[in-house]
Design a protein around this motif. Sequence first.
Motif, PDB file in Angstrom:
ATOM      1  N   VAL A 299     -11.156 -27.243   9.885  1.00 50.21           N
ATOM      2  CA  VAL A 299     -11.359 -25.797   9.767  1.00 50.21           C
ATOM      3  C   VAL A 299     -11.424 -25.396   8.292  1.00 50.21           C
ATOM      4  CG1 VAL A 299     -10.318 -23.528  10.179  1.00 50.21           C
ATOM      5  CG2 VAL A 299     -10.312 -25.252  11.990  1.00 50.21           C
ATOM      6  N   GLY A 300     -10.553 -25.998   7.477  1.00 52.91           N
ATOM      7  CA  GLY A 300     -10.561 -25.694   6.045  1.00 52.91           C
ATOM      8  C   GLY A 300     -11.882 -26.044   5.388  1.00 52.91           C
ATOM      9  N   ASP A 301     -12.444 -27.197   5.760  1.00 49.17           N
ATOM     10  CA  ASP A 301     -13.741 -27.600   5.194  1.00 49.17           C
ATOM     11  C   ASP A 301     -14.830 -26.598   5.579  1.00 49.17           C
ATOM     12  OD1 ASP A 301     -12.651 -29.810   3.983  1.00 49.17           O
ATOM     13  OD2 ASP A 301     -13.219 -31.205   5.570  1.00 49.17           O
ATOM     14  N   GLN A 302     -14.811 -26.152   6.841  1.00 49.34           N
ATOM     15  CA  GLN A 302     -15.820 -25.185   7.267  1.00 49.34           C
ATOM     16  C   GLN A 302     -15.656 -23.858   6.526  1.00 49.34           C
ATOM     17  OE1 GLN A 302     -17.152 -24.600  11.207  1.00 49.34           O
ATOM     18  NE2 GLN A 302     -16.576 -26.620  11.944  1.00 49.34           N
ATOM     19  N   LEU A 303     -14.413 -23.431   6.336  1.00 45.69           N
ATOM     20  CA  LEU A 303     -14.183 -22.177   5.623  1.00 45.69           C
ATOM     21  C   LEU A 303     -14.633 -22.283   4.167  1.00 45.69           C
ATOM     22  CD1 LEU A 303     -10.697 -21.043   6.999  1.00 45.69           C
ATOM     23  CD2 LEU A 303     -12.900 -19.943   7.384  1.00 45.69           C
ATOM     24  N   LEU A 304     -14.438 -23.444   3.558  1.00 54.55           N
ATOM     25  CA  LEU A 304     -14.908 -23.644   2.188  1.00 54.55           C
ATOM     26  C   LEU A 304     -16.430 -23.534   2.116  1.00 54.55           C
ATOM     27  CD1 LEU A 304     -12.625 -26.549   0.879  1.00 54.55           C
ATOM     28  CD2 LEU A 304     -12.612 -24.159   0.143  1.00 54.55           C
ATOM     29  N   ASN A 305     -17.111 -24.131   3.099  1.00 53.46           N
ATOM     30  CA  ASN A 305     -18.580 -24.045   3.130  1.00 53.46           C
ATOM     31  C   ASN A 305     -19.047 -22.606   3.341  1.00 53.46           C
ATOM     32  OD1 ASN A 305     -18.844 -26.817   2.777  1.00 53.46           O
ATOM     33  ND2 ASN A 305     -18.861 -27.230   4.962  1.00 53.46           N
ATOM     34  N   ILE A 306     -18.374 -21.896   4.253  1.00 52.35           N
ATOM     35  CA  ILE A 306     -18.731 -20.491   4.508  1.00 52.35           C
ATOM     36  C   ILE A 306     -18.462 -19.647   3.267  1.00 52.35           C
ATOM     37  CG2 ILE A 306     -18.133 -18.435   5.854  1.00 52.35           C
ATOM     38  CD1 ILE A 306     -17.487 -20.385   8.193  1.00 52.35           C
ATOM     39  N   ASN A 308     -18.499 -20.642   0.216  1.00 51.00           N
ATOM     40  CA  ASN A 308     -19.510 -20.958  -0.787  1.00 51.00           C
ATOM     41  C   ASN A 308     -20.803 -20.180  -0.529  1.00 51.00           C
ATOM     42  OD1 ASN A 308     -20.600 -22.679  -3.015  1.00 51.00           O
ATOM     43  ND2 ASN A 308     -21.916 -23.433  -1.379  1.00 51.00           N
ATOM     44  N   VAL A 309     -21.173 -20.058   0.751  1.00 48.83           N
ATOM     45  CA  VAL A 309     -22.373 -19.278   1.105  1.00 48.83           C
ATOM     46  C   VAL A 309     -22.175 -17.818   0.726  1.00 48.83           C
ATOM     47  CG1 VAL A 309     -23.781 -18.435   3.019  1.00 48.83           C
ATOM     48  CG2 VAL A 309     -23.090 -20.835   2.966  1.00 48.83           C
ATOM     49  N   ILE A 310     -20.988 -17.265   1.022  1.00 51.66           N
ATOM     50  CA  ILE A 310     -20.727 -15.855   0.719  1.00 51.66           C
ATOM     51  C   ILE A 310     -20.720 -15.610  -0.789  1.00 51.66           C
ATOM     52  CG2 ILE A 310     -18.979 -14.029   0.850  1.00 51.66           C
ATOM     53  CD1 ILE A 310     -18.226 -15.098   3.607  1.00 51.66           C
ATOM     54  N   LEU A 311     -20.105 -16.509  -1.548  1.00 54.75           N
ATOM     55  CA  LEU A 311     -20.033 -16.347  -2.999  1.00 54.75           C
ATOM     56  C   LEU A 311     -21.418 -16.370  -3.644  1.00 54.75           C
ATOM     57  CD1 LEU A 311     -16.922 -18.521  -3.952  1.00 54.75           C
ATOM     58  CD2 LEU A 311     -17.126 -16.041  -4.098  1.00 54.75           C
ATOM     59  N   HIS A 312     -22.320 -17.122  -3.050  1.00 55.23           N
ATOM     60  CA  HIS A 312     -23.678 -17.233  -3.601  1.00 55.23           C
ATOM     61  C   HIS A 312     -24.694 -16.524  -2.702  1.00 55.23           C
ATOM     62  CE1 HIS A 312     -21.438 -20.716  -5.254  1.00 55.23           C
ATOM     63  NE2 HIS A 312     -22.103 -20.433  -6.354  1.00 55.23           N
ATOM     64  N   LEU A 313     -24.232 -15.480  -1.992  1.00 61.58           N
ATOM     65  CA  LEU A 313     -25.086 -14.810  -1.013  1.00 61.58           C
ATOM     66  C   LEU A 313     -26.372 -14.235  -1.621  1.00 61.58           C
ATOM     67  CD1 LEU A 313     -25.232 -14.258   1.972  1.00 61.58           C
ATOM     68  CD2 LEU A 313     -24.008 -12.118   1.618  1.00 61.58           C
ATOM     69  N   PRO A 314     -26.321 -13.598  -2.793  1.00 65.50           N
ATOM     70  CA  PRO A 314     -27.586 -13.078  -3.356  1.00 65.50           C
ATOM     71  C   PRO A 314     -28.636 -14.180  -3.533  1.00 65.50           C
ATOM     72  CG  PRO A 314     -25.733 -12.091  -4.494  1.00 65.50           C
ATOM     73  CD  PRO A 314     -25.168 -13.163  -3.611  1.00 65.50           C
ATOM     74  N   GLU A 328     -41.566 -22.904   1.527  1.00 68.74           N
ATOM     75  CA  GLU A 328     -40.332 -23.670   1.472  1.00 68.74           C
ATOM     76  C   GLU A 328     -39.675 -23.755   2.852  1.00 68.74           C
ATOM     77  OE1 GLU A 328     -41.098 -21.188  -0.408  1.00 68.74           O
ATOM     78  OE2 GLU A 328     -41.053 -21.797  -2.522  1.00 68.74           O
ATOM     79  N   GLU A 329     -38.869 -24.803   3.044  1.00 69.84           N
ATOM     80  CA  GLU A 329     -38.126 -24.950   4.291  1.00 69.84           C
ATOM     81  C   GLU A 329     -36.805 -24.195   4.198  1.00 69.84           C
ATOM     82  OE1 GLU A 329     -39.013 -26.430   7.175  1.00 69.84           O
ATOM     83  OE2 GLU A 329     -40.995 -26.711   6.275  1.00 69.84           O
ATOM     84  N   ARG A 330     -36.311 -23.699   5.315  1.00 70.20           N
ATOM     85  CA  ARG A 330     -35.013 -23.047   5.358  1.00 70.20           C
ATOM     86  C   ARG A 330     -33.905 -24.062   5.134  1.00 70.20           C
ATOM     87  NH1 ARG A 330     -34.494 -18.513   8.725  1.00 70.20           N
ATOM     88  NH2 ARG A 330     -32.260 -18.572   8.225  1.00 70.20           N
ATOM     89  N   ASP A 331     -32.871 -23.635   4.411  1.00 71.32           N
ATOM     90  CA  ASP A 331     -31.687 -24.469   4.208  1.00 71.32           C
ATOM     91  C   ASP A 331     -30.869 -24.463   5.495  1.00 71.32           C
ATOM     92  OD1 ASP A 331     -29.375 -25.731   3.461  1.00 71.32           O
ATOM     93  OD2 ASP A 331     -28.853 -24.346   1.845  1.00 71.32           O
ATOM     94  N   PRO A 332     -30.657 -25.637   6.131  1.00 66.10           N
ATOM     95  CA  PRO A 332     -29.895 -25.658   7.390  1.00 66.10           C
ATOM     96  C   PRO A 332     -28.460 -25.204   7.220  1.00 66.10           C
ATOM     97  CG  PRO A 332     -30.298 -27.886   6.582  1.00 66.10           C
ATOM     98  CD  PRO A 332     -31.128 -26.972   5.738  1.00 66.10           C
ATOM     99  N   ASN A 333     -27.943 -25.217   5.990  1.00 60.44           N
ATOM    100  CA  ASN A 333     -26.581 -24.758   5.735  1.00 60.44           C
ATOM    101  C   ASN A 333     -26.543 -23.333   5.188  1.00 60.44           C
ATOM    102  OD1 ASN A 333     -25.352 -27.282   6.439  1.00 60.44           O
ATOM    103  ND2 ASN A 333     -26.046 -28.101   4.477  1.00 60.44           N
ATOM    104  N   GLY A 334     -27.680 -22.654   5.210  1.00 63.60           N
ATOM    105  CA  GLY A 334     -27.751 -21.295   4.698  1.00 63.60           C
ATOM    106  C   GLY A 334     -27.399 -20.267   5.756  1.00 63.60           C
ATOM    107  N   PRO A 335     -27.422 -18.975   5.397  1.00 66.68           N
ATOM    108  CA  PRO A 335     -27.062 -17.910   6.336  1.00 66.68           C
ATOM    109  C   PRO A 335     -28.104 -17.735   7.435  1.00 66.68           C
ATOM    110  CG  PRO A 335     -27.893 -16.971   4.302  1.00 66.68           C
ATOM    111  CD  PRO A 335     -27.779 -18.446   4.066  1.00 66.68           C
ATOM    112  N   VAL A 336     -27.642 -17.314   8.609  1.00 63.33           N
ATOM    113  CA  VAL A 336     -28.523 -17.010   9.734  1.00 63.33           C
ATOM    114  C   VAL A 336     -28.052 -15.711  10.371  1.00 63.33           C
ATOM    115  CG1 VAL A 336     -29.144 -19.401  10.256  1.00 63.33           C
ATOM    116  CG2 VAL A 336     -27.132 -18.403  11.328  1.00 63.33           C
ATOM    117  N   SER A 337     -28.935 -15.092  11.121  1.00 62.12           N
ATOM    118  CA  SER A 337     -28.588 -13.869  11.837  1.00 62.12           C
ATOM    119  C   SER A 337     -28.110 -14.212  13.243  1.00 62.12           C
ATOM    120  CB  SER A 337     -29.810 -12.949  11.919  1.00 62.12           C
ATOM    121  OG  SER A 337     -30.797 -13.534  12.774  1.00 62.12           O
ATOM    122  N   ILE A 338     -27.757 -13.177  13.989  1.00 62.33           N
ATOM    123  CA  ILE A 338     -27.383 -13.377  15.393  1.00 62.33           C
ATOM    124  C   ILE A 338     -28.546 -13.995  16.159  1.00 62.33           C
ATOM    125  CG2 ILE A 338     -26.797 -12.165  17.530  1.00 62.33           C
ATOM    126  CD1 ILE A 338     -25.220 -10.170  15.876  1.00 62.33           C
TER     127      ILE A 338
END
Length: 449
Positions: A299-306, A308-314, A328-338
């Motif tokens: 869970v900690g690893d996932q929260l760190l990844n999340i 990181n996405v939030i910190l670099h959201l722009p 370009e291809e979408r980053d599979p670890n990037g943000p997604v919508s519902i």
Amino acid sequence: MSVLMFLGGVLFMVVAIGLSIALHEVGHLLPAKKFGLRVPQYMIGFGKTIFSVKRGETEYGLKTLPLGGYISMVGMYPPRAASKAGAAQKKPSFFDKVFGQMVDDARSQANENVEASDEGRLFYQLPIYKRIIIMLGGPFVNLLLGFLLIGVVITGFGVPTATTTVSEVYQCIASAENSEATECTANDKEAPAYAAGLLPGDTITAVNGAPVAHDAWYELTGVIRDHPGESIALEYERGGIMHDTTLTPYLTERPVLDADGYPVTDENGAMKTAQVGFVGMGSQEKNISQPVTEMPGVVGDQLLNIGNVILHLPQRMVDVAQAAFGTEERDPNGPVSIVGVGRIAGEINAHEGIEINDKIASLLSLAGGLNLALFAFNLIPLLPLDGGHVIGALYEGLKRTVARIFGKKNIAPVDTIKLLPLTYVVVAAMLVMGGLLIYADIFKPITIF
């Protein structure tokens, strides 16, 4: 059948999202009621009310757009400070000139449900710690749900793990290093694993006399990588019978791997390589249940990844825009919508190459990750997010502490509604990001297969 399976995956995520939001609001509701705060409404969705029922002081209902939820709490903002009798009339500030009417209108609307009997039990009148508990209750529920769902997956269904059971053995070095080389020639050197007599299905049990666990593939390959040109003794099981053999790793350039077996890249994104030992065999992956003690780390690893996405959201959103409107291809670890989450769930559920247990585990993991994302996102210290209210309460607590030190009394509550212009900017940014992500998830979705 695949269409029905796809829709089934989407429906699962719709239900999971709805429950996550509903329980998030319960996380606010329960402590609010515990602390005596009146809660006029508990609603799932926005827009016109489809169904509602009144229980005690609270109306519980469902609205037409189930894209969120809220509870209304009386007295979220203090009334406008009254001018002292006899005090000189102050010149309106720039803020009051530009935003004063908007703030006053929002304050009036927010406090329209306040009744005379609510005095002493308004939100802004509660002790600081109670306000913080109320606002953190929602994110905490999402954290708990994420922890439980991911815990069920890793302890019940297991985690895909590289085992010491051999999946493939290459006949020669050429075919082992180059997947396009399907046949060996007379000039090609035999791969060490093939020369040692290993076959797919063999399970290596010891290396140089030291036992290796079934899930310790990277421990085994670590010995191989570190001892090129040296003879290594292996013990292995084949058909219930134990055998032993020796092999000598071939010195070659291979990717540098991290502790989880993933290639390491440098600051420019290029894959790092090193001269290491290589024998030309692969590992069978198997779902292996993990102990409960592994849950916090996962869970900690996932929260760190999340995080990181939030910190670099722009920058992440710039990348999404470039992918959505470019090549370009979408980053599979990037943000997604519902929409993107639902689409991924549908593709997983419809994929014919995935076993039913793996589908269930993947969907539960997706729901768990969604709740962790809701937890982290709501802690962003900006209104109207929960983190913004927490920061407001903490600031008031600091203000009161400083006032006590200097002997000051009658400190006015922090009036967070004055941040309404900034709140509108945050809401507008969230709407723009949401719209961009939905567009990208429809026309340039993340590819997982």
